[in-house]
Write a protein that holds these residues in place. Structure first.
Motif, short mmCIF file in Angstrom:
data_model
loop_
_atom_site.label_atom_id
_atom_site.label_comp_id
_atom_site.label_asym_id
_atom_site.label_seq_id
_atom_site.Cartn_x
_atom_site.Cartn_y
_atom_site.Cartn_z
N UNK A 44 77.67 -49.28 18.83
CA UNK A 44 78.79 -49.40 19.77
C UNK A 44 79.13 -50.87 20.04
N UNK A 45 78.10 -51.69 20.15
CA UNK A 45 78.31 -53.13 20.38
C UNK A 45 79.06 -53.76 19.21
N UNK A 46 78.65 -53.41 17.99
CA UNK A 46 79.28 -54.00 16.81
C UNK A 46 80.76 -53.60 16.72
N UNK A 51 84.90 -56.13 15.91
CA UNK A 51 85.99 -55.38 15.30
C UNK A 51 87.02 -56.30 14.65
N UNK A 52 87.16 -57.52 15.15
CA UNK A 52 88.10 -58.46 14.55
C UNK A 52 87.52 -59.15 13.33
N UNK A 53 86.23 -59.00 13.12
CA UNK A 53 85.60 -59.52 11.90
C UNK A 53 85.45 -58.44 10.83
N UNK A 54 86.12 -57.32 11.03
CA UNK A 54 86.15 -56.29 9.99
C UNK A 54 85.20 -55.14 10.21
N UNK A 55 84.47 -55.08 11.32
CA UNK A 55 83.56 -53.96 11.57
C UNK A 55 84.30 -52.90 12.38
N UNK A 56 84.90 -51.97 11.67
CA UNK A 56 85.63 -50.88 12.31
C UNK A 56 84.93 -49.53 12.18
N UNK A 57 84.25 -49.34 11.06
CA UNK A 57 83.57 -48.08 10.80
C UNK A 57 82.07 -48.33 10.67
N UNK A 58 81.27 -47.61 11.45
CA UNK A 58 79.82 -47.83 11.48
C UNK A 58 79.13 -46.54 11.08
N UNK A 59 78.13 -46.67 10.20
CA UNK A 59 77.31 -45.54 9.78
C UNK A 59 75.88 -45.76 10.23
N UNK A 60 75.25 -44.71 10.73
CA UNK A 60 73.84 -44.75 11.15
C UNK A 60 73.05 -43.75 10.31
N UNK A 61 71.97 -44.22 9.71
CA UNK A 61 71.11 -43.39 8.86
C UNK A 61 69.71 -43.37 9.45
N UNK A 62 69.10 -42.20 9.50
CA UNK A 62 67.79 -42.04 10.13
C UNK A 62 66.86 -41.33 9.16
N UNK A 63 65.76 -42.01 8.73
CA UNK A 63 64.80 -41.33 7.85
C UNK A 63 63.42 -41.17 8.51
N UNK A 64 63.37 -41.24 9.83
CA UNK A 64 62.14 -40.92 10.55
C UNK A 64 61.81 -39.45 10.36
N UNK A 65 60.51 -39.09 10.39
CA UNK A 65 60.12 -37.70 10.18
C UNK A 65 60.55 -36.80 11.33
N UNK A 66 60.80 -37.39 12.50
CA UNK A 66 61.28 -36.63 13.65
C UNK A 66 62.79 -36.80 13.80
N UNK A 67 63.45 -35.74 14.17
CA UNK A 67 64.90 -35.76 14.27
C UNK A 67 65.38 -36.78 15.29
N UNK A 68 66.38 -37.57 14.93
CA UNK A 68 66.96 -38.55 15.85
C UNK A 68 67.91 -37.86 16.81
N UNK A 229 79.34 -42.58 0.90
CA UNK A 229 80.30 -43.19 -0.02
C UNK A 229 81.72 -42.81 0.37
N UNK A 230 81.93 -41.54 0.68
CA UNK A 230 83.28 -41.08 1.06
C UNK A 230 83.71 -41.63 2.41
N UNK A 231 82.76 -41.89 3.30
CA UNK A 231 83.08 -42.45 4.61
C UNK A 231 83.49 -43.92 4.52
N UNK A 232 82.91 -44.68 3.61
CA UNK A 232 83.21 -46.09 3.39
C UNK A 232 82.98 -46.94 4.65
N UNK A 233 81.73 -47.16 5.03
CA UNK A 233 81.44 -47.89 6.27
C UNK A 233 81.65 -49.39 6.13
N UNK A 234 81.81 -50.05 7.27
CA UNK A 234 81.85 -51.51 7.32
C UNK A 234 80.49 -52.10 7.71
N UNK A 235 79.64 -51.28 8.29
CA UNK A 235 78.30 -51.72 8.69
C UNK A 235 77.38 -50.50 8.64
N UNK A 236 76.16 -50.71 8.13
CA UNK A 236 75.16 -49.64 8.07
C UNK A 236 73.99 -50.04 8.96
N UNK A 237 73.65 -49.18 9.90
CA UNK A 237 72.49 -49.39 10.76
C UNK A 237 71.48 -48.29 10.46
#
Length: 506
Positions: A44-46, A51-68, A229-237
Motif C-alpha cells: 500500500x505504501x509503494x 505511483x509517480x515513479x511507475x509503481x501502479x500495480x503491485x503483486x504479493x506472493x507468499x510461499x510460507x507453509x502456512x496460509x497468509x 505474467x498476465x497481471x503484469x506487475x510494476x513491483x513484486x513483494x
C-alpha cells in the motif's frame, strides 16, 4: 538496488485488518506470531508514495507453509463488503452488520492488486481427521477469485510496458494460458465469500501430511506464474517463509520442499521481475524456525539459497515456453513410466481389457502396429492384480482412491471378468514368471558371493560354517584354540601380526 531481502521478525502475514483472522475451520484462531501485516503495508505504501515513479500495480506472493490469511484479508478489504456478526444475549439474539472497506489508493485498487499463496491445507493428522484439528490456520483451500473464465486476464495489457517488453523479446505474448491441466481450479470464493469481486486472490492448498514437492512446483509453474505474467506487475513483494522445508519442525510434514526448490522459485520470480518490474523485488522474511546446526541449519540453507538467487544479477526474462517444454518432457516420462508399469501388472484369472494406454505408448515409440488392447489407461481389479513397480506418491494416491473395486493408474481401465483372455497379457504373465525365476537364481548367487566375501575378509584359515550347522559349530568350537595368521590391510599399512592362537593365554 534491483531487489532486497528484509530479514525481519516477527513475521506479518497472519495479521489482518483488525488483528487475527478467523475462519470456519478455526473460529478462534491466533495471531501466528504476527503483529502487523508487513507485506500488505509495504505494498500500500509503494502504491501511494511511488505511483509517480511507475509503481501502479503491485503483486504479493507468499510461499510460507502456512496460509497468509492476514495478507489476504487486508487485500480483500480494499473492496467494499459487509461483515455479519451473530450475537446472543440473555434476552435476545440477532446479527450485526458492519461495513468493511479500506482502500489503499483509490477505487481502482481492484485492478492493481494481486495476491497468490501456496500453502499446506488439511487436517493435522491423516488418521485423526477432523478430530485432530486443522493445519494452521485452517484456511487456504485451492481457490481463485477471478479465474480466466470470469475475465481475470481479458483486460488489455498496458501498451507502453508491453511495447517495452516486446522490444526486449520478440516472443512476447500478451496472455498465457493458466493451469493448462486443470489441476488447480478449486472454487471461485475467497475468504469473504465474494466471487469475481475485489482484487484477484489465488490460493493453492497442498494436501498432506507428506512431501508434495512436485505439486508445489507445478502450482507455481502452471497456475501462479502465468497469472502473474498476465497481471503484469510494476513491483513484486514476496512473503518469504521457509517453514515448508522437509526438515522444518512446525509444518507437521506438510509440503516438504528443499533449498533447491526455494532457489528455483526465486529465479522464476527474478525473471518475471526483469520482464515487467525492471527487476524490482522486495522479499520479506516470514516463517522458518529450524535453527539446529546454525549456519548449516535447514533455515539458514534455505535463506542463503533464496538470497543467492536474488543477488545473482540475472537479466533473463521469464519465458512461458519454458514451462510448456517442461510439461511435454513430464508427459513423455509419465508415458514411459506407465509402459513399464503395465509390464509389471500381475493378473490372477482371466482378463478382458476394455481400455489401456498401449496406443499412447506405441505412438510414443513410433510404432504403427495396432495394439493388443484398446486405447486409454488401465483400471485393474484390486482383488486380482498387484503392482510391482516404484511409482510416485501421486500415482499411489490415485491407485488407492479406487478402493477394493479398482485401482486407477492415471485414468483409463483394464477390467476383469470376461472369458476371453488377452494374448498379450498371457505373454506378459509368462515373462513375469521367467523374470521371477531369474531373480531367484540371482539372489542365490548373490548370497553365495556374500559368504565368499565374508571368508576372504575374515582372515581365518578355517572355512566359514554353513547356515545349517552354524549353531552346533559355535558350540563345539567354544573354548578351543584356532590357529590364525592375520595380516591387516591398507589401513594398517600392511603390518603383519604375530602368529598365535585365539584363546591362548598371553
Amino acid at each position: 538496488a534491483r531487489n532486497v531481502f528484509c530479514a525481519v521478525r516477527p513475521p506479518g502475514h497472519h495479521a489482518g485488518p483488525s488483528g487475527k483472522c478467523t475462519n470456519d475451520n478455526d473460529p478462534h484462531c491466533s495471531h501466528g506470531f504476527c503483529l502487523f501485516s508487513n507485506v500488505a503495508i509495504g505494498a500500500a505504501y509503494a502504491m501511494n508514495v511511488y505511483r509517480h515513479q511507475g509503481v501502479k500495480k503491485v503483486a504479493m506472493l507468499d510461499f510460507d507453509v502456512h496460509h497468509g490469511n492476514g495478507t489476504e484479508a487486508v487485500v480483500a478489504n480494499t473492496f467494499p463488503s459487509v461483515q455479519k456478526v451473530a450475537f446472543t444475549t440473555p434476552y435476545s439474539k440477532g446479527v450485526q452488520k458492519f461495513p468493511m472497506y479500506k482502500p489503499w489508493l483509490d477505487s481502482q485498487d481492484e485492478k492493481n492488486i494481486f495476491f497468490a499463496s501456496v500453502q499446506g491445507y488439511g487436517h493435522r493428522s491423516a488418521s485423526l481427521g477432523r478430530d485432530g484439528g486443522w493445519f494452521y490456520p485452517g484456511s487456504g483451500c485451492t481457490a481463485d477469485t477471478k479465474p480466466p473464465s470470469l475475465g481475470a486476464t481479458t483486460a488489455a495489457p498496458d501498451d507502453s510496458r508491453a511495447a517495452s517488453a516486446a522490444s526486449q523479446d520478440t516472443q512476447f505474448v500478451h496472455q498465457v494460458k493458466e493451469d493448462p491441466d486443470g489441476e488447480f481450479t478449486g472454487s471461485t470464493a475467497d475468504q469473504g465469500g465474494r466471487k469475481g469481486q475485489g482484487p484477484r486472490i489465488i490460493n493453492v492448498g497442498v494436501p498432506g501430511p507428506g512431501s508434495k514437492r512436485q505439486m508445489w512446483r507445478r502450482a507455481w509453474r502452471d497456475k501462479i506464474l502465468p497469472a502473474l505474467f498476465n497481471f503484469q506487475p510494476d513491483l513484486i513483494i514476496v512473503s518469504a517463509g521457509f517453514d515448508a522445508h522437509k526438515k522444518e519442525d512446525l509444518n507437521l510434514r506438510y509440503v516438504g520442499v528443499t533449498e533447491q526448490d526455494y532457489e528455483w522459485l526465486t529465479m522464476q520470480i527474478v525473471e518475471m521481475a526483469n520482464r515487467f518490474c525492471k527487476g524490482r523485488i522486495v522479499s520479506v522474511l516470514e516463517g522458518g524456525y529450524n535453527l539446529r546446526g546454525g549456519l548449516v541449519s535447514a533455515f539458514a540453507r534455505s535463506v542463503a539459497a533464496h538470497v543467492r538467487a536474488l543477488a545473482d544479477g540475472s537479466k533473463r526474462l521469464w519465458d512461458p515456453s519454458d514451462s510448456e517444454k517442461e510439461r511435454e518432457m513430464e508427459a513423455r516420462a509419465k508415458l514411459k513410466q506407465l509402459s513399464s508399469l503395465q509390464q509389471n501388472i500381475e493378473v490372477g484369472g482371466k482378463l478382458c481389457a476394455t481400455d489401456t494406454f498401449v496406443t499412447k505408448v506405441d505412438t510414443l515409440n513410433g510404432s504403427s502396429s495396432p495394439p493388443c488392447l484398446p486405447p486409454a489407461l488401465p483400471e485393474v481389479s484390486a482383488t486380482t492384480a498387484s503392482v510391482h513397480n516404484d511409482v510416485s506418491s501421486d500415482q499411489n494416491a490415485e491407485m488407492a482412491s479406487g478402493g477394493t473395486d479398482k485401482a486407477v493408474l492415471g485414468g483409463g481401465a483394464i477390467s476383469a471378468g470376461n472369458d476371453a483372455p488377452c494374448k498379450e497379457v498371457e505373454r506378459m504373465q509368462g515373462g513375469k514368471s521367467r523374470m521371477e525365476d531369474e531373480q531367484t537364481r540371482l539372489a542365490a548367487s548373490h548370497l553365495e558371493a556374500a559368504h565368499a566375501k565374508k571368508r576372504d575378509m575374515s582372515g581365518f584359515s578355517e572355512a566359514v560354517p554353513s547356515p545349517a550347522d552354524a549353531g552346533s559349530s559355535k558350540r563345539s568350537r567354544r573354548g578351543q584354540p584356532v590357529d590364525y595368521e592375520c595380516q591387516t590391510r591398507s589401513r594398517n599399512k600392511g603390518i603383519k601380526m604375530n602368529r598365535g592362537s585365539i584363546g591362548d593365554p598371553l
